[in-house]
Design a protein around this motif. Structure first.
Motif: not given
Length: 201
Positions: A128-132, A146-150, A154-161, A163-172
């Motif tokens: 996903q980062i390569d696609h970015l 898109r970078c801001l969304i990623y 990646s932050s548990s304290q963010s209130s912005g938009v 990406d659930k797919h990216f978040e799920s992959a990162l948590l793995g």
């Protein structure tokens, strides 16, 4: 065969690290209250601390190399580079390629233990980062968004938009990989901002 731990200590005591300091202190044989096992374990504890420091130092070098490569990639995409004409453009591009090749001669690798699911998760994140980065070549503003969304993902304290797919992959990913990804995204965002400023000049 019995190995006297004091012989081990004597053998390694003169050893020094890159800083010139002894790796194993010379005081192990002076404490008669220590058992053989305690002496060996203390030697191993000391060596383990040096190994962990070595990993931290190598990781910092690895991250520094990534930052430099990110900078070089950003320079390759600068519009001002395309504004050069003829020999000037060729000279600048050749100079850039020489620096990139030189940077590639520095090989730093800190192995992170991962199971198969963690390997797969890291692969998804990197994809996903390569696609970015590919998007950056076509649409700078979309790439920054898109970078801001990623970053938010990646932050548990963010209130912005996010990406659930990216978040799920990162948590793995492993904790170490998560930290590296966050630093990579932060560095990429900084370079996107710099590119935006240069483009407006």
């Amino acid at each position: 065969m019995f190995i006297d731990p004091m012989e081990v200590a004597d053998m390694y005591s003169p050893s020094t690290s890159a800083s010139g300091k002894g790796i194993i202190p010379q005081t192990y044989g002076n404490d008669s209250d220590m058992s053989t096992k305690q002496r060996v374990m203390e030697i191993l504890d000391n060596l383990e601390s040096h190994v962990e420091k070595l990993r931290r130092d190598a990781t910092k070098l690895e991250e520094e190399k990534d930052v430099i490569m990110g900078s070089l990639d950003a320079v390759k995409l600068l519009p001002v580079l395309n504004d050069l004409q003829g020999l000037d453009r060729d000279e600048a591009q050749q100079y850039l390629e020489r620096i990139i090749e030189r940077c590639h001669t520095v090989a730093v690798n800190v192995y992170t233990q991962r199971d198969q699911s963690q390997e797969d998760a890291l692969h998804q994140v990197n994809q996903q980062i390569d696609h970015l980065i590919v998007l950056l070549k076509a649409d700078h503003e979309a790439a920054r968004a898109r970078c801001l969304i990623y970053m938010n993902s990646s932050s548990s304290q963010s209130s912005g938009v996010t990406d659930k797919h990216f978040e799920s992959a990162l948590l793995g990913c492993t904790i170490d990989d998560q930290k590296r990804v966050k630093k990579r995204l932060l560095g990429l965002l900084k370079y996107l901002d710099k590119m935006g400023i240069v483009s407006e000049v």
